[in-house]
Design an enzyme around this catalytic site. Structure first.
Site, PDB file in Angstrom:
ATOM      1  N   GLY A  11     -46.720  17.183-116.999  1.00  0.00           N
ATOM      2  CA  GLY A  11     -48.074  16.813-116.592  1.00  0.00           C
ATOM      3  C   GLY A  11     -48.732  15.869-117.577  1.00  0.00           C
ATOM      4  N   LEU A  15     -55.317  15.318-117.397  1.00  0.00           N
ATOM      5  CA  LEU A  15     -56.357  15.435-118.431  1.00  0.00           C
ATOM      6  C   LEU A  15     -55.809  16.148-119.658  1.00  0.00           C
ATOM      7  CD1 LEU A  15     -59.425  15.276-119.275  1.00  0.00           C
ATOM      8  CD2 LEU A  15     -59.654  17.541-118.243  1.00  0.00           C
ATOM      9  N   GLY A  17     -52.434  17.152-120.295  1.00  0.00           N
ATOM     10  CA  GLY A  17     -51.148  16.620-120.764  1.00  0.00           C
ATOM     11  C   GLY A  17     -51.312  15.341-121.567  1.00  0.00           C
ATOM     12  N   TYR A 137     -55.200  29.892-106.656  1.00  0.00           N
ATOM     13  CA  TYR A 137     -54.845  29.283-107.948  1.00  0.00           C
ATOM     14  C   TYR A 137     -54.777  30.363-109.033  1.00  0.00           C
ATOM     15  CZ  TYR A 137     -55.936  26.282-112.000  1.00  0.00           C
ATOM     16  OH  TYR A 137     -55.957  25.642-113.207  1.00  0.00           O
ATOM     17  N   LYS A 141     -51.624  31.562-111.445  1.00  0.00           N
ATOM     18  CA  LYS A 141     -51.684  31.536-112.908  1.00  0.00           C
ATOM     19  C   LYS A 141     -51.400  32.922-113.497  1.00  0.00           C
ATOM     20  CE  LYS A 141     -52.501  27.217-113.625  1.00  0.00           C
ATOM     21  NZ  LYS A 141     -51.523  26.382-114.346  1.00  0.00           N
ATOM     22  N   ASN A 166     -63.534  25.698-119.281  1.00  0.00           N
ATOM     23  CA  ASN A 166     -63.727  24.403-118.619  1.00  0.00           C
ATOM     24  C   ASN A 166     -63.549  23.273-119.623  1.00  0.00           C
ATOM     25  OD1 ASN A 166     -64.544  25.583-116.117  1.00  0.00           O
ATOM     26  ND2 ASN A 166     -66.520  26.020-117.090  1.00  0.00           N
ATOM     27  N   LEU A 167     -62.770  22.276-119.255  1.00  0.00           N
ATOM     28  CA  LEU A 167     -62.457  21.173-120.160  1.00  0.00           C
ATOM     29  C   LEU A 167     -63.117  19.887-119.668  1.00  0.00           C
ATOM     30  CD1 LEU A 167     -58.650  21.996-120.437  1.00  0.00           C
ATOM     31  CD2 LEU A 167     -60.439  22.606-122.080  1.00  0.00           C
ATOM     32  N   HIS A 180     -65.125  18.383-111.621  1.00  0.00           N
ATOM     33  CA  HIS A 180     -65.922  19.499-112.121  1.00  0.00           C
ATOM     34  C   HIS A 180     -67.344  19.011-112.385  1.00  0.00           C
ATOM     35  CE1 HIS A 180     -61.974  21.525-113.637  1.00  0.00           C
ATOM     36  NE2 HIS A 180     -62.278  21.915-112.425  1.00  0.00           N
ATOM     37  N   ASP A 270     -74.392  28.389-106.527  1.00  0.00           N
ATOM     38  CA  ASP A 270     -74.455  28.447-107.998  1.00  0.00           C
ATOM     39  C   ASP A 270     -73.152  28.953-108.590  1.00  0.00           C
ATOM     40  OD1 ASP A 270     -77.952  29.383-108.763  1.00  0.00           O
ATOM     41  OD2 ASP A 270     -76.878  27.459-108.797  1.00  0.00           O
TER      42      ASP A 270
HETATM   43  N1  NAP Z   1     -59.298  20.629-116.259  1.00  0.00           N
HETATM   44  C1  NAP Z   1     -59.783  21.785-116.667  1.00  0.00           C
HETATM   45  O1  NAP Z   1     -61.025  21.967-116.798  1.00  0.00           O
HETATM   46  C2  NAP Z   1     -58.861  22.931-117.008  1.00  0.00           C
HETATM   47  C3  NAP Z   1     -59.462  24.096-117.491  1.00  0.00           C
HETATM   48  C4  NAP Z   1     -58.641  25.157-117.823  1.00  0.00           C
HETATM   49  C5  NAP Z   1     -57.268  25.065-117.680  1.00  0.00           C
HETATM   50  N2  NAP Z   1     -56.702  23.928-117.214  1.00  0.00           N
HETATM   51  C6  NAP Z   1     -55.235  23.940-117.070  1.00  0.00           C
HETATM   52  O2  NAP Z   1     -54.640  22.830-117.647  1.00  0.00           O
HETATM   53  C7  NAP Z   1     -53.481  22.439-116.855  1.00  0.00           C
HETATM   54  C8  NAP Z   1     -53.592  20.953-116.554  1.00  0.00           C
HETATM   55  O3  NAP Z   1     -54.821  20.723-115.891  1.00  0.00           O
HETATM   56  P1  NAP Z   1     -55.461  19.239-115.851  1.00  0.00           P
HETATM   57  O4  NAP Z   1     -56.916  19.396-115.804  1.00  0.00           O
HETATM   58  O5  NAP Z   1     -54.827  18.374-116.911  1.00  0.00           O
HETATM   59  O6  NAP Z   1     -54.954  18.765-114.398  1.00  0.00           O
HETATM   60  P2  NAP Z   1     -54.606  17.287-113.891  1.00  0.00           P
HETATM   61  O7  NAP Z   1     -55.426  16.289-114.627  1.00  0.00           O
HETATM   62  O8  NAP Z   1     -54.692  17.343-112.410  1.00  0.00           O
HETATM   63  O9  NAP Z   1     -53.065  17.119-114.355  1.00  0.00           O
HETATM   64  C9  NAP Z   1     -52.040  17.818-113.723  1.00  0.00           C
HETATM   65  C10 NAP Z   1     -50.801  16.942-113.770  1.00  0.00           C
HETATM   66  O10 NAP Z   1     -49.725  17.663-113.158  1.00  0.00           O
HETATM   67  C11 NAP Z   1     -48.992  16.744-112.336  1.00  0.00           C
HETATM   68  N3  NAP Z   1     -48.329  17.427-111.221  1.00  0.00           N
HETATM   69  C12 NAP Z   1     -48.913  18.179-110.247  1.00  0.00           C
HETATM   70  N4  NAP Z   1     -47.966  18.605-109.360  1.00  0.00           N
HETATM   71  C13 NAP Z   1     -46.769  18.104-109.786  1.00  0.00           C
HETATM   72  C14 NAP Z   1     -45.441  18.178-109.314  1.00  0.00           C
HETATM   73  N5  NAP Z   1     -45.116  18.866-108.196  1.00  0.00           N
HETATM   74  N6  NAP Z   1     -44.469  17.513-109.992  1.00  0.00           N
HETATM   75  C15 NAP Z   1     -44.780  16.801-111.114  1.00  0.00           C
HETATM   76  N7  NAP Z   1     -46.029  16.692-111.631  1.00  0.00           N
HETATM   77  C16 NAP Z   1     -47.000  17.335-110.979  1.00  0.00           C
HETATM   78  C17 NAP Z   1     -50.065  15.800-111.787  1.00  0.00           C
HETATM   79  O11 NAP Z   1     -49.469  14.582-111.394  1.00  0.00           O
HETATM   80  P3  NAP Z   1     -50.100  13.837-110.106  1.00  0.00           P
HETATM   81  O12 NAP Z   1     -51.556  13.671-110.396  1.00  0.00           O
HETATM   82  O13 NAP Z   1     -49.337  12.544-110.082  1.00  0.00           O
HETATM   83  O14 NAP Z   1     -49.816  14.721-108.938  1.00  0.00           O
HETATM   84  C18 NAP Z   1     -50.979  15.617-113.019  1.00  0.00           C
HETATM   85  O15 NAP Z   1     -50.549  14.544-113.825  1.00  0.00           O
HETATM   86  C19 NAP Z   1     -53.483  23.303-115.602  1.00  0.00           C
HETATM   87  O16 NAP Z   1     -52.489  24.303-115.718  1.00  0.00           O
HETATM   88  C20 NAP Z   1     -54.839  23.930-115.605  1.00  0.00           C
HETATM   89  O17 NAP Z   1     -54.776  25.244-115.182  1.00  0.00           O
HETATM   90  C21 NAP Z   1     -57.456  22.853-116.878  1.00  0.00           C
END
Ligand code: NAP
Length: 308
Positions: A11, A15, A17, A137, A141, A166-167, A180, A270
């Site tokens: 990933g 955001l 990765g 979801y 998890k 939340n990030l 978000h 809310d």
């Molecule tokens: N954002 C937050 O506020 C937040 C908060 C708490 C925890 N997290 C955790 O952090 C992790 C990453 O979240 P994020 O916010 O970085 O999400 P994101 O920006 O949507 O990144 C997720 C990445 O995973 C890739 N992906 C999804 N399905 C795939 C597949 N089948 N094969 C290969 N790649 C795939 C997506 O590629 P494509 O876009 O090309 O599909 C995207 O690059 C998650 O596990 C989430 O639970 C995030």
């Protein structure tokens, strides 16, 4: 992790990765392995196995997932449950089978019960009902956490589970339908400023309290825990501080420089009244968040202006 260790960031375009890759590179880790979704579909078990057999990573950050807001969860429950179950199952199994030394699994605080006491301690997991809007979801998890614990118990596989709050930050999603609250407010106030509108409408009453962690702090915490934490129990990652949506809106209005009024639309949901995590465990391990909300929002707005 050594400076020349082979590190796979699943990933890496997302955001989380992309921030982990930035952090690893700035810490001098030069042997990163990455594959875009178009190159490797992590839902495909055989392709994931072949990839691990070919690249033999030593460390894995599992930051790939299907992620989204309330609307996306509500309209695509199969994608949020099935794809996240497939992605994490394929990667954890292939990592174990191909001799990975350590894996960090990224979950989220939506795993915790909707009405649990605040701040949320790690031990509140599975002590009550989940928030319905993102249950698909959350269940995926929770299954990922249990999978990590099962591989550690049965095979001694060193998988750790990290639960960030939340990030926000550079690389965030600013699409008003799927983003978000924080990036959505930055965009709304910016557009209000350049179009000189009289008011910006904020969803909800403004009363709920939420916690926000700057993405580069998050990445630093993930790398710190990959280096120093080796246990089956989950670890919360956050600041331990929250703000009301009204305070957040006031802060973003000021940073963006919008001159009009803020109007709260109480006809919109809310969500839960308060959501802040307990970071005592993380802090006791020796890590503390560094970036204040105002500094983080400032940097994020600069990034938005440069990239949108
Ligand atoms: N954002 C937050 O506020 C937040 C908060 C708490 C925890 N997290 C955790 O952090 C992790 C990453 O979240 P994020 O916010 O970085 O999400 P994101 O920006 O949507 O990144 C997720 C990445 O995973 C890739 N992906 C999804 N399905 C795939 C597949 N089948 N094969 C290969 N790649 C795939 C997506 O590629 P494509 O876009 O090309 O599909 C995207 O690059 C998650 O596990 C989430 O639970 C995030």
């Amino acid at each position: 992790m050594e400076r020349n260790s082979k590190i796979y960031v699943a990933g890496h375009n997302g955001l989380v990765g992309s921030a982990i890759c930035r952090r690893l590179k700035s810490d001098g880790y030069g042997n990163l392995i990455t594959r875009a979704h178009s190159q490797l579909d992590l839902c495909n078990e055989k392709d994931v196995n072949d990839f691990f057999a070919e690249t033999k990573p030593e460390y894995v950050f599992l930051a790939a997932a299907v992620v989204g807001g309330i609307h996306a969860n509500d309209t695509r429950p199969v994608d949020f449950l099935r794809d996240n179950l497939l992605i994490q199952t394929n990667i954890i199994e292939a990592a174990y089978r191909n001799g990975v030394k350590k894996l960090a699994f990224l979950g989220s605080t939506c795993i915790y019960p909707r009405d649990c006491p605040q701040p949320i301690k790690e031990e509140y997991l599975l002590t009550g009902s989940l928030e319905e809007t993102n249950q698909w979801y959350a269940i995926a998890k929770i299954a990922g956490i249990k999978l990590c614990q099962a591989y550690r118990k049965q095979y001694g596989f060193n998988a750790i589970s990290l639960m960030p709050t939340n990030l926000y930050g550079p690389g965030d999603n600013f699409d008003l339908l799927s983003s978000h609250v924080l990036p959505a407010l930055i965009r709304k106030f910016h557009e209000g400023k350049i179009n000189n509108t009289k008011e910006v409408v904020v969803w909800g009453s403004g009363k709920p309290f939420r916690e926000f962690l700057y993405i580069d702090d998050m990445a630093e915490a993930c790398c710190f825990l990959m280096q120093h934490y080796n246990d089956e129990s989950i670890v919360n990652i956050g600041t331990g501080k929250d703000v009301s949506i009204r305070e957040l809106a006031d802060l973003i209005k000021e940073i963006v420089g919008f001159q009009g009024n803020i109007v709260f639309d109480s006809s919109k949901p809310d969500g839960t009244t308060k959501k802040v995590i307990d970071v005592t465990k993380l802090n006791s391990l020796g890590w503390q968040s560094k970036t204040s909300l105002s500094a983080g929002i400032g940097t994020t707005y600069d990034w938005y202006l440069r990239n949108q």
